[in-house]
Design a protein around this motif. Structure first.
Motif, PDB file in Angstrom:
ATOM      1  N   ILE A 190       0.845  -1.201   0.000  1.00 33.73           N
ATOM      2  CA  ILE A 190       0.000   0.000   0.000  1.00 33.73           C
ATOM      3  C   ILE A 190       0.876   1.246   0.000  1.00 33.73           C
ATOM      4  CG2 ILE A 190      -1.662   1.331   1.359  1.00 33.73           C
ATOM      5  CD1 ILE A 190      -2.860  -1.389   2.237  1.00 33.73           C
ATOM      6  N   ALA A 191       1.935   1.225   0.805  1.00 32.82           N
ATOM      7  CA  ALA A 191       2.852   2.376   0.855  1.00 32.82           C
ATOM      8  C   ALA A 191       3.513   2.601  -0.504  1.00 32.82           C
ATOM      9  CB  ALA A 191       3.907   2.162   1.935  1.00 32.82           C
ATOM     10  N   LEU A 192       3.914   1.526  -1.178  1.00 28.52           N
ATOM     11  CA  LEU A 192       4.534   1.666  -2.501  1.00 28.52           C
ATOM     12  C   LEU A 192       3.542   2.199  -3.535  1.00 28.52           C
ATOM     13  CD1 LEU A 192       6.799  -1.505  -2.729  1.00 28.52           C
ATOM     14  CD2 LEU A 192       7.546   0.883  -2.747  1.00 28.52           C
ATOM     15  N   VAL A 193       2.295   1.781  -3.452  1.00 30.59           N
ATOM     16  CA  VAL A 193       1.271   2.315  -4.366  1.00 30.59           C
ATOM     17  C   VAL A 193       1.084   3.809  -4.124  1.00 30.59           C
ATOM     18  CG1 VAL A 193      -1.198   2.290  -4.934  1.00 30.59           C
ATOM     19  CG2 VAL A 193       0.056   0.144  -4.764  1.00 30.59           C
ATOM     20  N   ILE A 194       1.009   4.204  -2.857  1.00 29.81           N
ATOM     21  CA  ILE A 194       0.827   5.624  -2.520  1.00 29.81           C
ATOM     22  C   ILE A 194       2.023   6.443  -3.012  1.00 29.81           C
ATOM     23  CG2 ILE A 194       0.695   7.262  -0.600  1.00 29.81           C
ATOM     24  CD1 ILE A 194      -1.009   5.118   0.870  1.00 29.81           C
ATOM     25  N   VAL A 195       3.233   5.955  -2.765  1.00 28.98           N
ATOM     26  CA  VAL A 195       4.432   6.666  -3.225  1.00 28.98           C
ATOM     27  C   VAL A 195       4.446   6.724  -4.751  1.00 28.98           C
ATOM     28  CG1 VAL A 195       6.959   6.558  -3.325  1.00 28.98           C
ATOM     29  CG2 VAL A 195       5.779   6.162  -1.161  1.00 28.98           C
ATOM     30  N   GLY A 196       4.086   5.625  -5.404  1.00 32.48           N
ATOM     31  CA  GLY A 196       4.023   5.603  -6.860  1.00 32.48           C
ATOM     32  C   GLY A 196       3.037   6.626  -7.403  1.00 32.48           C
ATOM     33  N   LEU A 197       1.859   6.703  -6.804  1.00 28.31           N
ATOM     34  CA  LEU A 197       0.857   7.687  -7.236  1.00 28.31           C
ATOM     35  C   LEU A 197       1.346   9.114  -7.010  1.00 28.31           C
ATOM     36  CD1 LEU A 197      -2.401   5.935  -5.976  1.00 28.31           C
ATOM     37  CD2 LEU A 197      -1.641   6.212  -8.352  1.00 28.31           C
ATOM     38  N   LEU A 198       2.045   9.334  -5.894  1.00 30.35           N
ATOM     39  CA  LEU A 198       2.618  10.659  -5.623  1.00 30.35           C
ATOM     40  C   LEU A 198       3.613  11.041  -6.719  1.00 30.35           C
ATOM     41  CD1 LEU A 198       3.189  13.082  -3.610  1.00 30.35           C
ATOM     42  CD2 LEU A 198       5.027  11.655  -2.748  1.00 30.35           C
ATOM     43  N   PHE A 199       4.458  10.105  -7.108  1.00 31.40           N
ATOM     44  CA  PHE A 199       5.453  10.394  -8.131  1.00 31.40           C
ATOM     45  C   PHE A 199       4.835  10.551  -9.520  1.00 31.40           C
ATOM     46  CE2 PHE A 199       8.524   9.333  -4.880  1.00 31.40           C
ATOM     47  CZ  PHE A 199       9.530  10.235  -5.158  1.00 31.40           C
ATOM     48  N   GLY A 235       5.263  13.775 -11.746  1.00 31.28           N
ATOM     49  CA  GLY A 235       5.626  13.663 -13.154  1.00 31.28           C
ATOM     50  C   GLY A 235       4.675  14.444 -14.041  1.00 31.28           C
ATOM     51  N   ILE A 236       3.387  14.378 -13.732  1.00 30.36           N
ATOM     52  CA  ILE A 236       2.398  15.139 -14.500  1.00 30.36           C
ATOM     53  C   ILE A 236       2.616  16.632 -14.304  1.00 30.36           C
ATOM     54  CG2 ILE A 236      -0.071  15.662 -14.676  1.00 30.36           C
ATOM     55  CD1 ILE A 236      -0.540  12.645 -14.095  1.00 30.36           C
ATOM     56  N   LEU A 237       2.918  17.039 -13.077  1.00 30.94           N
ATOM     57  CA  LEU A 237       3.252  18.454 -12.838  1.00 30.94           C
ATOM     58  C   LEU A 237       4.481  18.863 -13.642  1.00 30.94           C
ATOM     59  CD1 LEU A 237       2.760  19.051  -9.001  1.00 30.94           C
ATOM     60  CD2 LEU A 237       1.578  20.187 -10.879  1.00 30.94           C
ATOM     61  N   GLY A 238       5.427  17.946 -13.779  1.00 31.45           N
ATOM     62  CA  GLY A 238       6.647  18.220 -14.532  1.00 31.45           C
ATOM     63  C   GLY A 238       6.389  18.493 -16.001  1.00 31.45           C
ATOM     64  N   PHE A 278      10.710  11.222 -12.011  1.00 28.71           N
ATOM     65  CA  PHE A 278       9.530  10.925 -11.193  1.00 28.71           C
ATOM     66  C   PHE A 278       8.774   9.713 -11.729  1.00 28.71           C
ATOM     67  CE2 PHE A 278       9.651  15.658 -10.250  1.00 28.71           C
ATOM     68  CZ  PHE A 278      10.263  15.482  -9.027  1.00 28.71           C
ATOM     69  N   LEU A 279       8.637   9.624 -13.047  1.00 28.54           N
ATOM     70  CA  LEU A 279       7.908   8.502 -13.633  1.00 28.54           C
ATOM     71  C   LEU A 279       8.690   7.197 -13.521  1.00 28.54           C
ATOM     72  CD1 LEU A 279       6.284  10.251 -16.685  1.00 28.54           C
ATOM     73  CD2 LEU A 279       5.234   9.623 -14.512  1.00 28.54           C
ATOM     74  N   ALA A 290       7.209   3.955 -11.698  1.00 28.55           N
ATOM     75  CA  ALA A 290       7.190   2.637 -12.338  1.00 28.55           C
ATOM     76  C   ALA A 290       7.849   1.589 -11.441  1.00 28.55           C
ATOM     77  CB  ALA A 290       7.885   2.701 -13.691  1.00 28.55           C
ATOM     78  N   ALA A 291       8.937   1.952 -10.797  1.00 27.43           N
ATOM     79  CA  ALA A 291       9.609   1.015  -9.891  1.00 27.43           C
ATOM     80  C   ALA A 291       8.708   0.659  -8.710  1.00 27.43           C
ATOM     81  CB  ALA A 291      10.924   1.615  -9.400  1.00 27.43           C
ATOM     82  N   CYS A 292       8.026   1.651  -8.160  1.00 28.36           N
ATOM     83  CA  CYS A 292       7.097   1.391  -7.049  1.00 28.36           C
ATOM     84  C   CYS A 292       5.959   0.479  -7.489  1.00 28.36           C
ATOM     85  CB  CYS A 292       6.527   2.702  -6.512  1.00 28.36           C
ATOM     86  SG  CYS A 292       7.710   3.722  -5.627  1.00 28.36           S
ATOM     87  N   PHE A 293       5.380   0.761  -8.653  1.00 28.50           N
ATOM     88  CA  PHE A 293       4.269  -0.046  -9.146  1.00 28.50           C
ATOM     89  C   PHE A 293       4.722  -1.457  -9.512  1.00 28.50           C
ATOM     90  CE2 PHE A 293       2.054   4.060 -10.672  1.00 28.50           C
ATOM     91  CZ  PHE A 293       1.542   4.278  -9.401  1.00 28.50           C
ATOM     92  N   ALA A 294       5.934  -1.605 -10.021  1.00 32.06           N
ATOM     93  CA  ALA A 294       6.447  -2.929 -10.387  1.00 32.06           C
ATOM     94  C   ALA A 294       6.503  -3.846  -9.172  1.00 32.06           C
ATOM     95  CB  ALA A 294       7.824  -2.805 -11.033  1.00 32.06           C
TER      96      ALA A 294
END
Length: 128
Positions: free
Chosen positions: A6-15, A19-22, A33-34, A38-42
């Motif tokens: 869950i923490a990795l999903v949250i961190v992934g969504l934050l990044f 990335g979208i802001l970038g 950021f992306l 991707a690493a978090c989601f993997a």
């Protein structure tokens, strides 16, 4: 184990959000950021990871990173210039040699890492 997923999903969504802001903000780089997202989601969500890889704008860049550990030239330039500008601004604002030296020491490792990354043939997304 579930909490770390869950923490990795949250961190992934934050990044992904960063990335979208970038894409919109000229100083904020998109690519690093992306790649982190991707690493978090993997490691946490194959579905979100595949969604990111299937994205027509960001997917090729992420697949390039995963396959060849390379980033587009423009993304590399933007990341390096952003680091230098952020470091210079921090040193100016802090007005202390000790804090300035700490900022420089902390940015040196990531700067060298990005500097040494190979350049891919893939074009970055529009706006980046």
């Amino acid at each position: 184990m579930r909490i770390s997923r869950i923490a990795l999903v949250i961190v992934g969504l934050l990044f992904v959000g960063l990335g979208i802001l970038g894409v919109v903000l000229p100083v904020l780089p998109t690519t690093p950021f992306l790649i982190v997202a991707a690493a978090c989601f993997a490691k946490s969500s194959p579905r979100l990871h595949q969604m990111l890889l299937d994205n027509r704008i960001f997917g090729p860049m992420i697949r390039d990173w995963q396959a060849h550990r390379s980033i587009p030239l423009r993304a590399k330039r933007i990341a390096l210039v952003s680091m230098v500008l952020a470091c210079a601004w921090s040193c100016y604002v802090l007005q202390s040699y000790l804090w300035g030296a700490l900022v420089i020491a902390l940015i040196t490792g990531p700067f060298i890492f990005v500097w040494r990354l190979p350049i891919s043939d893939q074009k970055p997304p529009e706006g980046r």
